[in-house]
Motif scaffolding. Structure first.
Motif, PDB file in Angstrom:
ATOM      1  N   GLU A 169     -14.859  63.080  46.790  1.00 57.78           N
ATOM      2  CA  GLU A 169     -15.613  64.146  46.229  1.00 57.78           C
ATOM      3  C   GLU A 169     -16.957  63.403  45.855  1.00 57.78           C
ATOM      4  O   GLU A 169     -18.119  63.864  46.099  1.00 57.78           O
ATOM      5  CB  GLU A 169     -14.951  64.582  45.088  1.00 57.78           C
ATOM      6  CG  GLU A 169     -15.765  65.677  44.467  1.00 57.78           C
ATOM      7  CD  GLU A 169     -15.028  66.436  43.310  1.00 57.78           C
ATOM      8  OE1 GLU A 169     -15.765  66.841  42.323  1.00 57.78           O
ATOM      9  OE2 GLU A 169     -13.893  66.314  43.196  1.00 57.78           O
ATOM     10  N   LYS A 170     -16.782  62.410  45.221  1.00 60.83           N
ATOM     11  CA  LYS A 170     -17.938  61.339  44.733  1.00 60.83           C
ATOM     12  C   LYS A 170     -19.039  61.008  46.051  1.00 60.83           C
ATOM     13  O   LYS A 170     -20.232  61.210  45.923  1.00 60.83           O
ATOM     14  CB  LYS A 170     -17.548  60.510  43.860  1.00 60.83           C
ATOM     15  CG  LYS A 170     -18.757  59.830  42.922  1.00 60.83           C
ATOM     16  CD  LYS A 170     -18.035  59.187  41.975  1.00 60.83           C
ATOM     17  CE  LYS A 170     -18.881  58.464  40.851  1.00 60.83           C
ATOM     18  NZ  LYS A 170     -18.393  57.825  39.915  1.00 60.83           N
TER      19      LYS A 170
ATOM     20  N   LEU B 262     -15.788  56.488  65.415  1.00 63.66           N
ATOM     21  CA  LEU B 262     -15.151  57.172  64.212  1.00 63.66           C
ATOM     22  C   LEU B 262     -14.086  57.988  64.497  1.00 63.66           C
ATOM     23  O   LEU B 262     -14.136  58.802  65.433  1.00 63.66           O
ATOM     24  CB  LEU B 262     -16.254  57.966  63.293  1.00 63.66           C
ATOM     25  CG  LEU B 262     -17.388  57.070  62.675  1.00 63.66           C
ATOM     26  CD1 LEU B 262     -18.156  58.018  62.116  1.00 63.66           C
ATOM     27  CD2 LEU B 262     -16.905  55.934  61.886  1.00 63.66           C
ATOM     28  N   SER B 263     -12.895  57.826  64.076  1.00 69.45           N
ATOM     29  CA  SER B 263     -11.583  58.578  64.243  1.00 69.45           C
ATOM     30  C   SER B 263     -10.802  58.645  63.124  1.00 69.45           C
ATOM     31  O   SER B 263     -11.024  57.945  62.194  1.00 69.45           O
ATOM     32  CB  SER B 263     -11.148  58.139  65.484  1.00 69.45           C
ATOM     33  OG  SER B 263     -10.418  56.864  65.263  1.00 69.45           O
ATOM     34  N   THR B 264      -9.485  59.295  63.154  1.00 71.49           N
ATOM     35  CA  THR B 264      -8.573  59.321  62.049  1.00 71.49           C
ATOM     36  C   THR B 264      -7.296  58.477  62.421  1.00 71.49           C
ATOM     37  O   THR B 264      -6.461  58.187  61.820  1.00 71.49           O
ATOM     38  CB  THR B 264      -8.293  60.628  61.645  1.00 71.49           C
ATOM     39  OG1 THR B 264      -7.516  61.329  62.945  1.00 71.49           O
ATOM     40  CG2 THR B 264      -9.233  61.501  61.420  1.00 71.49           C
TER      41      THR B 264
ATOM     42  N   VAL C  49     -31.043  61.605  55.427  1.00 74.40           N
ATOM     43  CA  VAL C  49     -30.035  60.732  54.957  1.00 74.40           C
ATOM     44  C   VAL C  49     -28.930  60.706  56.350  1.00 74.40           C
ATOM     45  O   VAL C  49     -28.412  59.932  56.693  1.00 74.40           O
ATOM     46  CB  VAL C  49     -29.433  60.585  53.717  1.00 74.40           C
ATOM     47  CG1 VAL C  49     -28.361  59.470  53.761  1.00 74.40           C
ATOM     48  CG2 VAL C  49     -30.606  60.076  52.861  1.00 74.40           C
ATOM     49  N   ARG C  50     -28.393  62.012  56.241  1.00 73.31           N
ATOM     50  CA  ARG C  50     -27.117  62.403  57.187  1.00 73.31           C
ATOM     51  C   ARG C  50     -27.463  62.174  58.532  1.00 73.31           C
ATOM     52  O   ARG C  50     -26.914  61.606  59.369  1.00 73.31           O
ATOM     53  CB  ARG C  50     -26.613  63.683  56.878  1.00 73.31           C
ATOM     54  CG  ARG C  50     -26.239  63.878  55.541  1.00 73.31           C
ATOM     55  CD  ARG C  50     -24.960  63.168  55.262  1.00 73.31           C
ATOM     56  NE  ARG C  50     -24.480  63.369  53.895  1.00 73.31           N
ATOM     57  CZ  ARG C  50     -24.694  62.465  52.926  1.00 73.31           C
ATOM     58  NH1 ARG C  50     -25.271  61.287  53.107  1.00 73.31           N
ATOM     59  NH2 ARG C  50     -24.216  62.601  51.534  1.00 73.31           N
ATOM     60  N   ARG C  51     -28.731  62.524  59.010  1.00 74.39           N
ATOM     61  CA  ARG C  51     -29.034  62.428  60.299  1.00 74.39           C
ATOM     62  C   ARG C  51     -29.177  60.907  60.877  1.00 74.39           C
ATOM     63  O   ARG C  51     -28.881  60.448  61.777  1.00 74.39           O
ATOM     64  CB  ARG C  51     -30.464  63.184  60.530  1.00 74.39           C
ATOM     65  CG  ARG C  51     -31.231  63.093  61.943  1.00 74.39           C
ATOM     66  CD  ARG C  51     -32.396  63.805  62.125  1.00 74.39           C
ATOM     67  NE  ARG C  51     -33.387  63.486  61.312  1.00 74.39           N
ATOM     68  CZ  ARG C  51     -34.131  62.528  61.418  1.00 74.39           C
ATOM     69  NH1 ARG C  51     -34.279  61.674  62.460  1.00 74.39           N
ATOM     70  NH2 ARG C  51     -35.057  62.168  60.609  1.00 74.39           N
ATOM     71  N   LEU C  52     -29.824  60.204  59.915  1.00 75.62           N
ATOM     72  CA  LEU C  52     -30.091  58.654  60.371  1.00 75.62           C
ATOM     73  C   LEU C  52     -29.004  57.992  60.125  1.00 75.62           C
ATOM     74  O   LEU C  52     -28.516  57.065  61.133  1.00 75.62           O
ATOM     75  CB  LEU C  52     -31.044  58.053  59.126  1.00 75.62           C
ATOM     76  CG  LEU C  52     -32.616  58.412  59.303  1.00 75.62           C
ATOM     77  CD1 LEU C  52     -33.154  57.993  58.131  1.00 75.62           C
ATOM     78  CD2 LEU C  52     -32.937  58.429  60.613  1.00 75.62           C
TER      79      LEU C  52
ATOM     80  N   PRO D 294     -18.517  65.201  57.326  1.00 70.56           N
ATOM     81  CA  PRO D 294     -17.153  65.274  57.393  1.00 70.56           C
ATOM     82  C   PRO D 294     -16.610  64.505  58.383  1.00 70.56           C
ATOM     83  O   PRO D 294     -15.370  63.914  58.052  1.00 70.56           O
ATOM     84  CB  PRO D 294     -16.832  66.921  58.227  1.00 70.56           C
ATOM     85  CG  PRO D 294     -18.209  67.726  57.893  1.00 70.56           C
ATOM     86  CD  PRO D 294     -19.286  66.677  57.760  1.00 70.56           C
ATOM     87  N   THR D 295     -17.093  63.792  59.358  1.00 71.08           N
ATOM     88  CA  THR D 295     -16.530  63.073  60.300  1.00 71.08           C
ATOM     89  C   THR D 295     -16.351  61.560  59.622  1.00 71.08           C
ATOM     90  O   THR D 295     -15.128  60.900  59.607  1.00 71.08           O
ATOM     91  CB  THR D 295     -17.291  62.568  61.640  1.00 71.08           C
ATOM     92  OG1 THR D 295     -17.535  63.988  62.402  1.00 71.08           O
ATOM     93  CG2 THR D 295     -16.821  61.781  62.486  1.00 71.08           C
TER      94      THR D 295
END
Length: 592
Positions: free
Chosen positions: A193-194, A94-96, A41-44, A199-200
């Motif tokens: 948390e949910k 993606l950035s902050t 899931v994370r890789r895709l 992280p990014t």
């Protein structure tokens, strides 16, 4: 040509190929999430957020398809040109660094108070659309089956259908509850948390949650809640409320429920006996035992506190579907409908699956508040048309009547519909008399015609014959049909979802017929229509070139496909076939 390369003009992008590629990735994310393969899931998801195809689709969604595409954020940017859209695609990452949202106040339907919206910038809207593409398939595989609000392929009518199925064979107690300021009070840390993402993406979502709101020239911090008006906000709210139904099902395993012989029923039967149905921040808990419903309320209140939320006492009622309970009448209102049961005789009683009489009937009608709001809207419209033509009045009234009747057509609304026609008839009589104060009844009666077997039809003559007012009573009642199980548009069964769109109560008859003729596909790009797509009616041969208003000359297109087709045939003005109050799609779009 390589679609990963941005060497395209905006109008030359192969959208069909891009949509298919993105959907395939989303489908893989959905399937991996269903089987619990978090690594895949994370890789895709990372692959999708970096995909040029997904970025193009996200930009097209917020700059061309969305109803709020011309609403600017704090930077004032709106209505981008094709070159600006391509530039925006290249910037998405993606950035902050996030701009604050712009505060806009909109009136609540039928209320004096206003709802605060936070409108992000065009850049943040496109980026939120991209992130939503990656998160939604993962969570659609996890969401509870009786969660309906702000989810693709699910609507108010599915929630009403689920309630109908829960009470159709037994009278039960119902806790009708509302979560107080749901969007404004969600705890950020508990939500992140949910969410439990990489992280990014976590940092990006945190930045949106903490961005603040500009009201005029003053900046207000946002320490809690998700901004209403953001593309991703409804999804985040659903993630925050995910788990309510599962918590109730866990609690049900402890219930002491016995059959007629005094034996404790099985765990699976105990879980099925209690029902929690949620639409956004409104939910109902249904069971035949009062003590169990009361216990469920206590548990849900504790569960909500962990998310920084609480039940709103003023909008929470404990009722019985068949009998009066305390100061409350039988039945309850939910999503504009009134749902209750009436004692019935031999010929009007409902029957159980074995054909035995139940002694009552479950009736679903428009709530009293919905009726008053609808009649008030019609009165105001008639008063505004005092000096306008009858044809113009009929045209504007028909839009309101058809939309309202299609929404409330499920259940047994005929009595309410006929009563509404009676009230409108006398309102129109007054409208006619005001226009001709010195004329008699004979003159006033000219506004009503005979059409076939129908007498006293409010109609006027036009080039195509009589143009008449749509009567509420002419709209046929439909049975509420709940979406099957935990089905999702990402499960790959596109035939089911496109067919289901055509059967939706709010889908106009002409659109439903064309959907069936086109087998659920857009006539321009050949892709299946999906929930959330803006469907528009197009004349194959433009009316300006002699095209006629008939089925042979009509086709359904995506809004962006319509723009592309109209650009070459000399007819650029689009005509949407989706009513203003098309609830199951509009709920999703209004947040964008």
């Amino acid at each position: 040509m390589n679609t990963d390369s941005p060497m395209y003009e905006w109008n030359e992008i192969p959208w069909r190929k891009l949509e298919r590629n993105v959907y395939k990735l989303q489908q893989r994310i959905y399937k991996a999430s269903r089987r619990g393969d978090v690594r895949t899931v994370r890789r895709l998801q990372k692959l999708l957020t970096k995909s040029w195809a997904a970025k193009c689709l996200a930009v097209r969604r917020v700059t061309q398809d969305n109803l709020g595409k011309k609403t600017a954020g704090v930077d004032g940017v709106k209505s981008l040109t094709p070159k600006q859209r391509l530039a925006l695609v290249d910037k998405l990452t993606l950035s902050t660094k996030v701009a604050p949202t712009r505060r806009v106040w909109i009136p609540k339907l039928g209320k004096d108070e206003k709802r605060p919206l936070g409108i992000p910038t065009m850049y943040d809207r496109a980026l939120q659309g991209l992130v939503k593409m990656t998160l939604e398939p993962e969570w659609e595989a996890k969401f509870e089956p009786n969660s309906y609000g702000f989810r693709p392929g699910r609507s108010c009518h599915d929630a009403i259908g689920a309630i109908f199925n829960a009470i159709r064979y037994k009278s039960k107690y119902v806790l009708d509850a509302d979560i107080a300021k749901c969007f404004d009070k969600i705890d950020h840390e508990r939500l992140l948390e949910k969410l439990n993402t990489y992280p990014t993406l976590r940092r990006q979502i945190r930045a949106w949650l903490k961005a603040g709101v500009m009201d005029g020239k003053e900046l207000f911090p946002t320490s809690e809640g998700t901004p209403q008006g953001g593309v991703i906000s409804p999804l985040l709210a659903n993630i925050a409320l995910h788990g309510m139904e599962y918590r109730i099902k866990e609690l049900a395993e402890e219930f002491d429920i016995r059959d007629k012989k005094g034996h404790l029923i099985s765990i699976s039967s105990r879980r099925k006996s209690v029902t929690l149905i949620r639409y956004a921040d409104d939910f109902v808990i249904i069971h035949e035992d009062l003590t169990i419903v009361t216990r469920c309320r206590e548990i849900i209140s504790e569960w909500l506190k962990s998310m920084g939320l609480e039940i709103k006492p003023s909008k929470t009622r404990l009722v019985h579907t068949l009998h009066e309970f305390g100061d409350n009448k039988a039945g309850f209102d939910f999503l504009g409908f009134n749902i209750r049961q009436f004692k019935a005789g031999k010929y009007t009683s409902g029957k159980n699956p074995k054909g035995q009489l139940l002694g009552f009937s479950t009736i679903i009608t428009p709530s009293r508040e919905s009726q008053i709001a609808h009649y008030t809207k019609i009165k105001e419209l008639i008063d505004k048309h005092r000096a306008q033509s009858q044809a113009n009045l009929i045209k504007n009234l028909n839009q309101i009547i058809r939309g309202w009747c299609n929404y409330f057509s499920i259940g047994c609304p005929s009595k309410v519909f006929y009563r509404m026609d009676y009230l409108i008839y006398w309102k129109l009589r007054r409208w006619a008399k005001r226009r001709h104060p010195n004329k008699g009844e004979y003159w006033i009666n000219r506004y009503w015609q005979k059409m076939g077997e129908r007498n006293w039809v409010f109609a006027t003559r036009s080039e195509k014959g009589l143009f008449s007012l749509t009567e509420h009573g002419s709209i046929k009642a439909k049975t509420p049909a709940k979406v099957k199980g935990d089905a999702s548009p990402y499960d790959g069964d596109l035939v089911y979802w496109s067919t289901r769109m055509g059967k939706h109560p709010e889908m106009p008859k002409r659109t439903a017929s064309l959907l069936k003729m086109q087998k659920g596909k857009c006539a321009h790009c050949g892709l299946f229509f999906k929930d959330g797509d803006i469907i528009e009616l197009d004349h194959i041969i433009p009316k300006s070139l002699g095209g006629k208003d008939e089925y042979k000359n009509w086709q359904l297109l995506h809004r962006h496909c319509h723009d592309e087709k109209s650009r070459g045939d000399g007819s650029y003005q689009a005509k949407s076939v989706i009513p203003e109050n098309y609830q199951w799609i509009n709920d999703l779009l209004v947040m964008c």
